[in-house]
Design an enzyme around this catalytic site. Structure first.
Site, short mmCIF file in Angstrom:
data_model
loop_
_atom_site.label_atom_id
_atom_site.label_comp_id
_atom_site.label_asym_id
_atom_site.label_seq_id
_atom_site.Cartn_x
_atom_site.Cartn_y
_atom_site.Cartn_z
N TYR A 11 0.84 -1.20 0.00
CA TYR A 11 0.00 0.00 0.00
C TYR A 11 0.88 1.25 0.00
CZ TYR A 11 -3.14 3.71 1.36
OH TYR A 11 -3.82 4.90 1.39
N ARG A 59 1.51 8.24 12.43
CA ARG A 59 0.97 9.45 13.06
C ARG A 59 -0.55 9.52 12.99
NH1 ARG A 59 1.87 14.38 9.43
NH2 ARG A 59 0.15 13.27 8.43
N ARG A 96 -10.64 3.38 7.46
CA ARG A 96 -9.61 3.00 6.50
C ARG A 96 -8.26 3.08 7.18
NH1 ARG A 96 -8.47 5.85 2.48
NH2 ARG A 96 -8.17 4.27 0.89
N PHE A 150 15.02 19.78 -1.60
CA PHE A 150 13.66 19.31 -1.85
C PHE A 150 13.45 17.91 -1.26
CE2 PHE A 150 10.86 16.73 -4.53
CZ PHE A 150 9.69 17.46 -4.46
#
Length: 793
Positions: free
Chosen positions: A504, A568, A578, A661
């Site tokens: 997932y 978290r 979910r 980034f």
């Protein structure tokens, strides 16, 4: 308690028994789901306002003349002391010999020998009736009663104790000539009496006598009818009900308590009856949905007024507002380095904005505006990327954000999940290529605006270089297909196992890492080595022997970020129905087989690890469990084991803006992981890192790789120190060793650059002190008439 124990209360107080005895935890269908201590089951606290639903029994005992035996509960009883009630009311226990936990099949067939064995045991313990004087097979099962009651009469409006039970009602009648030996246990019973039906009616109308809430329900709804013809009651099944569970909210005098419990069961009984007219499956769904909804409401109602935290904000979840835990303003102001960093970041112009240079185009201006609105945290690091690449990444981010908005919307597609699946599967070809695209009714707030005006994103997408378009389209198609696969999946209790958890995370974040890496290379900003294999071998990546550019490193980076988010967001995900915590991990620690168990204060150290106000803290601390924290810390260890690959990915980056980034979210994710580690507040809301700390982390990445390694080193040490000093839950177990192994590896990989960063900072500090000393000498010389280089007199 062992797996099969002969029960004994010898030398034990009420307090001892409340800790020792393990109640049988059931769901609203009276199906056994686990066990927990009597203490924890009867605590009415914020987060579990009705305690934990468990199985009970009540014995109504008649002599041969039809008189009923009553008992007055002892003043030492924890719940409902001093009240009058039926002969015996208690709990079948987990792990007993003979067995007391009736299976679902045994209950449906009316056997109930488990509760009958428990009745014999407790009649002996409470009333001193020898087991030889009772025949377990002669107990007559009647029905099941589901009720709850806060003991506000004893403890006041903030009562921390109460009852929430599915009560199996048993009748027993003595034969002519039979007598029972009564030797009441003063720890349990302070008085007994035999009464006729008329005498009991008169007694219950006496305002000076208090009665248990369950006995009041039984007498007003059932027992008087049974008592009117005991022969029929005991010789036929006319009044017996093996299937139905009778549900009652108690009168208002039993409402409230420390968890502020609200009415529920009377309404549910009506809804259940309507559903049963359709079929048993519908009834079951209505009942279990009501239980989950009630539980979720209890979890989300926790906040600053109940928990000693600064839960000032809220994050909208499926069943209400999930508290967001952040530090107080005073706490932030007491950290001057962070305050200075926040001011420097806000006013220092540390990051360029290269998107501004192309904002003359109205579509690009819209995209830039949307980027700032839907992702304040990522906007700055996207804007500072080199020209060209910053626009690629901006569009890539907005496309995936729109895709995620479709996937996250549980209301718009409710009952039309197949429509959502089609939308996700065709999003790339259908939406991304449609320059007039407008997706109506999906999402809320700024995300809804993005979806409705998605055509602007599509138009800018078509202006990007062909290679950039190919990457964005490919990742959009893969992610859409992956999301569609999970639309129909039952994720109410998390992913099936760690492999499914990893997959997932790959679908929603690993693919993002792949796309970003490919865009960096396509724009010529980074080398092909970035596309290679890392330390971790993933089953969803190609075999590195056959395809060296299998994007394994990129996936590790993405999975680390996503796992930190999933850890978290435990509470928000659970109440939304979910969840993603893997079952093979959390079921090792759960005692009830429900992922929501961890949000109960009795599972995450409330009163010990998590302070509660006043008397509640003392009550919560008694017998409290720590299984939630053990599970949390194992998932933290799992995430930490990906950090070496993340560090390796950063090492390969050569363009400073690209490095920033990538490094900023990595360092912030690790800081979030540290904030979540062993933190019970995670189970009451969303844990956030301080804004000042965020500013320091961003500035650290601007300062370069040495500072980034310094932060990885420092943050990792916070966890390892917590484990080494024994303060972390599970420190002394194999879990503690796993955590230490992961953090030790991180600290070894970052040591050299972290030390160099310390040296550079120290050198700057010394140089600054030298400058200050020189200036001070100059000022002194001028003040006293001397000059530099000449001794002052």
């Amino acid at each position: 308690m062992s797996s099969a124990e002969v029960w004994s209360a010898e030398g034990m107080t009420q307090d001892d028994l409340m800790r020792k005895d393990m109640c049988i935890v059931v769901n609203y269908m009276d199906e056994v789901v686990g066990h927990d201590s009597k203490y924890n089951c009867h605590k009415f606290l914020p987060g579990q306002p009705r305690g934990i639903l468990h199985r009970a029994f009540s014995v109504i005992l008649f002599d041969s003349n039809g008189k009923m035996l009553l008992q007055q509960r002892a003043p030492t009883k924890i719940t409902f002391p001093n009240v009058w009630t039926n002969a015996c009311c208690s709990h079948p226990l987990h792990g007993m010999a003979p067995r007391e936990d009736d299976s679902n099949d045994e209950v449906s067939k009316g056997s109930h020998m488990g509760v009958k064995h428990a009745a014999v045991r407790k009649l002996g313990h409470e009333l001193g009736i020898p087991a030889a004087q009772l025949d377990a097979k002669r107990f007559k099962y009647m029905l099941r009663l589901h009720y709850w009651a806060a003991d506000v009469g004893t403890y006041g409006p903030q009562a921390p104790w109460g009852e929430h039970e599915i009560d199996h009602i048993l009748l027993y009648k003595l034969n002519p000539g039979e007598e029972l030996t009564l030797q009441p246990n003063e720890e349990e019973v302070c008085a007994t009496r035999w009464v006729t039906q008329a005498e009991l009616k008169e007694a219950m109308n006496n305002p000076d006598q208090s009665w248990s809430p369950w006995f009041k329900i039984l007498m007003s709804n059932f027992v008087n009818k049974w008592w009117g013809d005991l022969t029929k009651t005991f010789t036929t099944n006319e009044y017996t009900d093996f299937k139905k569970i009778y549900r009652f909210d108690t009168p208002e005098e039993y409402h409230g308590g420390a968890g502020h419990a609200w009415p529920l069961l009377t309404t549910l009984a009506t809804e259940e009856a309507v559903a049963l007219q359709e079929n048993e499956g519908k009834r079951r769904k209505v009942v279990l949905d009501a239980q989950r909804g009630d539980q979720a409401r209890a979890f989300t109602l926790r906040g600053r007024k109940d928990v000693s935290s600064s839960a000032e904000a809220v994050k909208q979840g499926g069943y209400g507002k999930v508290p967001t835990h952040s530090t107080s303003k005073l706490d932030q102001l007491l950290r001057p380095r962070e305050v200075f960093a926040a001011l420097r970041f806000k006013f220092g112009g540390l990051l360029e904005d290269n998107l501004k240079k192309v904002c003359d185009d109205p579509d690009i201006a819209f995209c830039t505006d949307m980027l700032l609105k839907v992702s304040r945290s990522f906007a700055a690091v996207i804007q500072q990327l080199p020209e060209g690449l910053c626009l690629d990444i901006c569009i890539f981010y907005l496309v995936l954000r729109a895709l995620d908005t479709v996937e996250d919307d549980m209301e718009f597609y409710k009952g039309r999940e197949h429509v959502k699946q089609e939308e996700l599967n065709t999003f790339g070809e259908k939406r991304l290529l449609d320059v007039a695209c407008s997706i109506k009714g999906v999402g809320s707030g700024d995300e809804r605006t993005l979806a409705e005006k998605f055509g602007a994103v599509s138009r800018v997408y078509k202006t990007l270089p062909k290679k950039s378009q190919e990457v964005i389209m490919d990742i959009t198609n893969q992610m859409g297909a992956g999301m569609a696969e999970y639309v129909a999946a039952d994720l109410g209790q998390g992913t099936v196992d760690v492999a499914a958890y990893d997959r997932y995370c790959h679908m929603v974040a690993g693919l993002v890492g792949e796309g970003l890496s490919r865009l960096f290379v396509a724009r010529g900003m980074e080398a092909d080595i970035l596309l290679g294999q890392g330390e971790r071998v993933w089953p969803f990546c190609d075999d590195p022997a056959k395809n060296p550019q299998n994007l394994g490193l990129a996936n590790s980076m993405g999975l680390f970020l996503q796992k930190c988010n999933i850890i978290r967001d435990y509470l928000e995900d659970y109440v939304d129905g979910r969840a993603f915590w893997p079952q093979t991990v959390w079921k090792k620690y759960s005692t009830t087989g429900d992922l929501g168990e961890f949000a109960r204060p009795t599972a995450h150290g409330a009163g010990v690890k998590l302070p509660l106000k006043g008397e509640l803290g003392k009550v919560a601390a008694k017998g409290v469990g720590y299984q939630a924290l053990l599970c949390l810390n194992e998932l933290v260890a799992d995430a930490l084991e990906l950090v070496p690959d993340c560090l390796s990915y950063l090492e390969h980056l050569k363009t400073p803006a690209v490095y920033r980034f990538c490094a900023i979210p990595q360092v912030m994710a690790l800081a979030t992981l540290v904030a979540c580690f062993d933190n019970p507040l995670l189970f009451t809301g969303v844990v956030k890192i301080r804004k000042g700390l965020t500013a320091r982390l961003i500035i650290g990445t601007i300062d370069g790789p040495d500072a980034v390694h310094w932060w990885f080193q420092k943050l990792s040490q916070e966890i390892s120190d917590h484990v080494r000093n024994g303060k972390a839950t599970g420190s002394e177990t194999d879990l503690g060793q796993r955590l230490l192994a992961a953090t030790t590896r991180i600290e070894a990989l970052t040591l050299e650059k972290a030390q160099r960063c310390d040296y550079q900072r120290m050198s700057k500090a010394v140089a600054t002190l030298g400058t200050v000393a020189t200036l001070a000498a100059a000022v002194a010389a001028l003040k006293y008439g001397g000059r530099l280089g000449r001794p002052l007199r």
